[in-house]
Design an enzyme around this catalytic site. Structure first.
Site, PDB file in Angstrom:
ATOM      1  N   ARG A 162       0.842  -1.199   0.000  1.00 19.98           N
ATOM      2  CA  ARG A 162       0.000   0.000   0.000  1.00 19.98           C
ATOM      3  C   ARG A 162       0.877   1.249   0.000  1.00 19.98           C
ATOM      4  O   ARG A 162       0.580   2.220  -0.710  1.00 19.98           O
ATOM      5  CB  ARG A 162      -0.929   0.007   1.212  1.00 19.98           C
ATOM      6  CG  ARG A 162      -2.091  -0.967   1.114  1.00 19.98           C
ATOM      7  CD  ARG A 162      -2.949  -0.934   2.374  1.00 19.98           C
ATOM      8  NE  ARG A 162      -3.610   0.359   2.557  1.00 19.98           N
ATOM      9  CZ  ARG A 162      -4.226   0.704   3.686  1.00 19.98           C
ATOM     10  NH1 ARG A 162      -4.256  -0.113   4.720  1.00 19.98           N
ATOM     11  NH2 ARG A 162      -4.800   1.900   3.788  1.00 19.98           N
ATOM     12  N   CYS A 218      -0.834   6.187   9.119  1.00 20.62           N
ATOM     13  CA  CYS A 218      -1.243   4.857   8.632  1.00 20.62           C
ATOM     14  C   CYS A 218      -2.376   5.070   7.637  1.00 20.62           C
ATOM     15  O   CYS A 218      -2.368   6.035   6.882  1.00 20.62           O
ATOM     16  CB  CYS A 218      -1.654   3.941   9.787  1.00 20.62           C
ATOM     17  SG  CYS A 218      -3.047   4.547  10.758  1.00 20.62           S
TER      18      CYS A 218
END
Length: 282
Positions: free
Chosen positions: A179, A238
């Site tokens: 990601r 995050c």
């Protein structure tokens, strides 16, 4: 994980169930794509007396972003409704072992709770040891919280951009490497793949093994390998501000607590007009 002031053992908690001035908090939360409900699972089984902290519900209702920190007034009301007092001993756990509990540990401390610890090994360890559970909603008792948010603990999108541009802080992203590099799709619609230019990547899988935080030496090595200097200010990030708290916890354990947590994290940055980059960290 060795004994540490940020954690309590299952043995300790089992011996203190029902103790006055102790409140146990189930902080379980799951990624939207899992289809799991932390609250539904809590009602089926939890540590006796535990209250459920709903990360999505105890948040800023005016924000379009997921589980952003609420106002002090909202947080005070939510905690007092759960019977969680600011000066009580608070033990937080989750059903993954160590996933969403650090977010609630961090949140409680940011709002002024004085004694918050995480259950080492969480609910999986508790269950594996054959310890008692209960179902349903336990009784709630009056408590006083009076939240005061330490705003220095929270970074906004503009602050992150400014601090990176001037080189006064490092950003450490907890998302999986795929990601971070932009090779995997984001789980939320409208969020671009990639990462904040200049950010470094330390996937939480590097510091959490079998539902427990790894030892301090392993954390230090992982932080160094990510290209982070723990002696300089760090902002953790995050996907949506949950696992960033795991990196906060890990850095705190090695004596280098972050300067702030980017609450909006990649969900905010990746859906804004801020620059995005892909590939490995520069």
């Amino acid at each position: 994980m060795p004994e540490d002031s940020r954690f309590v053992s299952t043995e300790w908690l089992a011996a203190h169930l029902g103790a006055p001035n102790l409140v146990i908090v189930d902080a379980s939360w799951h990624m939207p794509a899992t289809g799991r409900s932390g609250h539904d699972e809590y009602l089926k089984a939890h540590i006796p007396g535990a209250m459920f902290f709903d990360i999505d519900a105890i948040s800023d209702p005016s924000s379009g972003l997921p589980h952003m920190l609420p106002t002090e007034t909202l947080f005070t009301g939510a905690m007092e409704a759960l019977g969680i007092g600011r000066t009580m001993k608070i033990v937080v756990y989750d059903t993954a072992g160590l996933f969403s509990a650090p977010r609630v540990w961090w949140t409680l401390r940011a709002f002024g709770a004085v004694d918050v610890q995480i259950l080492d090994g969480g609910f999986p360890k508790w269950l594996a040891e054959g310890r008692p559970t209960e179902s349903g909603q336990p009784p709630r008792y009056p408590a006083r919280f009076d939240a005061k948010l330490d705003r220095n603990w929270v970074a906004s999108i503009d602050e992150v951009a400014k601090r990176l541009a001037e080189g006064s802080a490092q950003v450490l992203d907890a998302r999986a490497a795929e990601r971070f590099r932009g090779e995997a799709p984001e789980p939320r619609a409208g969020v671009r793949p990639g990462h904040i230019p200049g950010a470094r990547n330390l996937p939480v899988s590097e510091v959490v093994k079998d539902g427990r935080l790894v030892d301090a030496a392993t954390i230090r090595a992982a932080v160094a390998a990510a290209g982070i200097d723990p002696s300089r200010p760090v902002i953790t990030s995050c996907g949506s501000g949950v696992t960033a708290a795991i990196l906060w916890l890990a850095l705190d354990v090695i004596g280098s607590p972050p300067q702030a947590l980017y609450d909006g994290s990649w969900t905010e940055w990746g859906s804004s007009d801020k620059p995005v980059t892909t590939g490995a960290a520069e």
